[in-house]
Design a protein around this motif. Structure first.
Motif, PDB file in Angstrom:
ATOM      1  N   SER A 137       0.837  -1.205   0.000  1.00  0.00           N
ATOM      2  CA  SER A 137       0.000   0.000   0.000  1.00  0.00           C
ATOM      3  C   SER A 137       0.869   1.250   0.000  1.00  0.00           C
ATOM      4  O   SER A 137       2.018   1.230   0.461  1.00  0.00           O
ATOM      5  CB  SER A 137      -0.896   0.009   1.246  1.00  0.00           C
ATOM      6  N   SER A 138       0.306   2.341  -0.516  1.00  0.00           N
ATOM      7  CA  SER A 138       1.037   3.609  -0.532  1.00  0.00           C
ATOM      8  C   SER A 138       0.318   4.716   0.235  1.00  0.00           C
ATOM      9  O   SER A 138       0.878   5.772   0.490  1.00  0.00           O
ATOM     10  CB  SER A 138       1.258   4.066  -1.973  1.00  0.00           C
ATOM     11  N   PHE A 188       2.903  -2.046  -6.333  1.00  0.00           N
ATOM     12  CA  PHE A 188       2.139  -1.017  -5.623  1.00  0.00           C
ATOM     13  C   PHE A 188       0.693  -1.119  -6.083  1.00  0.00           C
ATOM     14  O   PHE A 188       0.216  -0.323  -6.893  1.00  0.00           O
ATOM     15  CB  PHE A 188       2.695   0.379  -5.934  1.00  0.00           C
ATOM     16  N   MET A 189      -0.006  -2.129  -5.588  1.00  0.00           N
ATOM     17  CA  MET A 189      -1.394  -2.350  -5.986  1.00  0.00           C
ATOM     18  C   MET A 189      -2.294  -2.552  -4.772  1.00  0.00           C
ATOM     19  O   MET A 189      -3.397  -3.059  -4.886  1.00  0.00           O
ATOM     20  CB  MET A 189      -1.509  -3.573  -6.908  1.00  0.00           C
ATOM     21  N   GLY A 190      -1.804  -2.198  -3.588  1.00  0.00           N
ATOM     22  CA  GLY A 190      -2.634  -2.285  -2.396  1.00  0.00           C
ATOM     23  C   GLY A 190      -3.459  -1.015  -2.256  1.00  0.00           C
ATOM     24  O   GLY A 190      -3.923  -0.436  -3.244  1.00  0.00           O
ATOM     25  N   VAL A 221       9.858  -4.292  -9.638  1.00  0.00           N
ATOM     26  CA  VAL A 221       9.034  -3.388  -8.833  1.00  0.00           C
ATOM     27  C   VAL A 221       8.068  -2.681  -9.785  1.00  0.00           C
ATOM     28  O   VAL A 221       8.496  -2.058 -10.758  1.00  0.00           O
ATOM     29  CB  VAL A 221       9.896  -2.349  -8.081  1.00  0.00           C
ATOM     30  N   THR A 222       6.778  -2.812  -9.516  1.00  0.00           N
ATOM     31  CA  THR A 222       5.753  -2.264 -10.411  1.00  0.00           C
ATOM     32  C   THR A 222       4.943  -1.188  -9.693  1.00  0.00           C
ATOM     33  O   THR A 222       4.435  -1.422  -8.595  1.00  0.00           O
ATOM     34  CB  THR A 222       4.788  -3.379 -10.873  1.00  0.00           C
ATOM     35  N   VAL A 223       4.859  -0.020 -10.323  1.00  0.00           N
ATOM     36  CA  VAL A 223       3.990   1.041  -9.808  1.00  0.00           C
ATOM     37  C   VAL A 223       2.710   1.027 -10.640  1.00  0.00           C
ATOM     38  O   VAL A 223       2.752   1.145 -11.866  1.00  0.00           O
ATOM     39  CB  VAL A 223       4.684   2.414  -9.901  1.00  0.00           C
ATOM     40  N   SER A 224       1.588   0.868  -9.968  1.00  0.00           N
ATOM     41  CA  SER A 224       0.300   0.806 -10.647  1.00  0.00           C
ATOM     42  C   SER A 224      -0.463   2.104 -10.377  1.00  0.00           C
ATOM     43  O   SER A 224      -0.652   2.493  -9.223  1.00  0.00           O
ATOM     44  CB  SER A 224      -0.502  -0.387 -10.121  1.00  0.00           C
ATOM     45  N   CYS A 367      -8.082  -5.588  -3.114  1.00  0.00           N
ATOM     46  CA  CYS A 367      -7.491  -4.308  -2.745  1.00  0.00           C
ATOM     47  C   CYS A 367      -8.342  -3.561  -1.720  1.00  0.00           C
ATOM     48  O   CYS A 367      -9.501  -3.278  -1.951  1.00  0.00           O
ATOM     49  CB  CYS A 367      -7.366  -3.477  -4.016  1.00  0.00           C
ATOM     50  N   GLY A 368      -7.765  -3.284  -0.575  1.00  0.00           N
ATOM     51  CA  GLY A 368      -8.433  -2.431   0.402  1.00  0.00           C
ATOM     52  C   GLY A 368      -9.421  -3.115   1.335  1.00  0.00           C
ATOM     53  O   GLY A 368      -9.867  -2.517   2.296  1.00  0.00           O
TER      54      GLY A 368
END
Ligand code: SF4
Length: 387
Positions: A137-138, A188-190, A221-224, A367-368
């Motif tokens: 998560s971010s 980064f998919m949280g 490392v993937t930023v979504s 997610c979430g």
């Protein structure tokens, strides 16, 4: 990638310092600069936060480090394990809020979802391990308000710090320490839109791939993102396109996309697609397009063909995700026949795709969802778990 082309925003906490910043700090204390890399390795490579245990440092330095508040940035308060091996970590922050991170065994992923031949290209052969993808998560909640997403429904609470972002991967590593599993991919998919929290995410990326720290491979490392165009450009500039990019797209039609993703009103599809064309993608790499299939909304063969047209000329792979059920939300997934027809239509247009079969349904691993449940019901999570 250890040194992005633009300067990082200053660290807010000692745990967020790079080795170079540690060298600066220690230099100002009268210590030799090489001690910076030693301290960084203790924290990020070995996960040791107690200065007294940093045995290759002089006693005077260890005593001074006691004043730096080098505690783990979050605590594991609960681990849910699904029958398919997926583990969902509920993590407590210093302000009593909770976030989630998910550990997903790569062997349970669809072909092409976790790993493709180009993902491994040029990597040294390593001893066989059970590799795991960690979803992190971010933010606490999310401001983007996508209607199909539990985090969007919860709304934005606050940004995570770089230490809290990196701390999730440290906890993941500790959770797996007694197994033969290791975190190989981080996505980064949280909870949260990572590019809405750009400064902290950029610093976290720098720390995660540092060879003297957690040492993740850059391409793993993937930023979504939901499509914040200026920040996609910034990410491409700062990290030279080395960071994997995933776009939550979900419809090839502007009016429909705006219905489910309000960000589309600010950055419509034409602008988003242009930013993908500009992204400095290395050769033989592809951008991931996340496409949640919603029954009766975006799941027809015509939608698949329109998506293929929109992406023409851009190296992409489409991750087709039958919608996860969200409590109190009437939207849902189509039948598997509809999912298969959608994927076949993409393939017929020459677009690579894979279908994400849901992992961890029995533990609400969408997610979430888990942290949302905790926020809504004020759940007190009692079980202590190693962290
Ligand atoms: S899908 Fe992503 S960007 Fe949209 S609300 Fe959920 S977490 Fe935020």
């Amino acid at each position: 990638m250890t040194s992005p082309s633009t300067t990082l925003a200053p660290p807010n906490h000692a745990l967020e310092r790079t080795p170079e910043e540690w060298a600066e700090t220690l230099g100002s204390w009268g210590e030799p600069r090489y001690r910076g890399i030693q301290v960084f390795r203790w924290l990020h490579q070995r996960g040791v936060f107690d200065p007294a245990a940093m045995t290759d440092l002089p006693r005077t330095l260890r005593a001074r480090l006691e004043g730096e508040a080098l505690a783990p940035p979050l605590e594991t308060s609960y681990v849910h394990q699904s029958e398919d091996g997926t583990r969902k970590l509920l993590l407590g922050l210093g302000d009593q809020r909770t976030i989630e991170a998910v550990l997903i065994p790569m062997k349970s992923m669809a072909p092409g979802e976790g790993d493709t031949p180009e993902d491994s290209e040029g990597e040294a052969d390593e001893a066989p391990r059970a590799w795991v993808t960690q979803c992190i998560s971010s933010q606490v909640g999310c401001a983007m308000a996508c209607v199909f997403c539990a985090s969007g429904i919860a709304g934005f609470k606050r940004h995570l710090s770089a230490a809290e972002i990196v701390g999730q991967v440290m906890v993941g590593r500790t959770t797996l320490a007694a197994t033969d599993e290791r975190v190989r991919n981080v996505v980064f998919m949280g909870m949260g839109e990572p590019l809405h929290n750009y400064d902290a995410v950029a610093r976290a990326l720098t720390l995660l791939v540092h060879p003297d720290g957690l040492g993740l491979s850059k391409r793993r490392v993937t930023v979504s993102t939901s499509g914040l165009v200026p920040e996609i450009d910034r990410l491409g500039r700062d990290f030279g396109g080395q960071v994997q990019l995933a776009i939550s797209l979900h419809s090839p039609d502007d009016s429909k996309r705006s219905e489910i993703m309000p960000i589309n009103r600010k950055y419509p599809l034409a602008e988003l697609v242009e930013s993908l064309r500009r992204y400095p993608l290395p050769k033989r790499r592809r951008i991931t397009i996340e496409y949640t299939l919603i029954d009766g909304f975006n799941a027809t063969v015509a939608d698949a063909r329109a998506l293929a047209r929109l992406m023409r000329g851009i190296p992409v792979k489409v991750n087709v995700i039958p919608m996860n059920p969200v409590a109190d939300n009437p939207l849902g997934a189509p039948s598997w026949e509809v999912v298969d027809a959608f994927q076949d239509a993409l393939r017929a247009q020459g677009v690579a795709s894979f279908v994400r079969r849901r992992k961890g349904d029995d533990i609400a691993a969408a997610c979430g969802q888990l942290a949302l449940a905790g926020e809504k019901k004020k759940v007190r999570v009692p079980l202590p778990v190693t962290s």
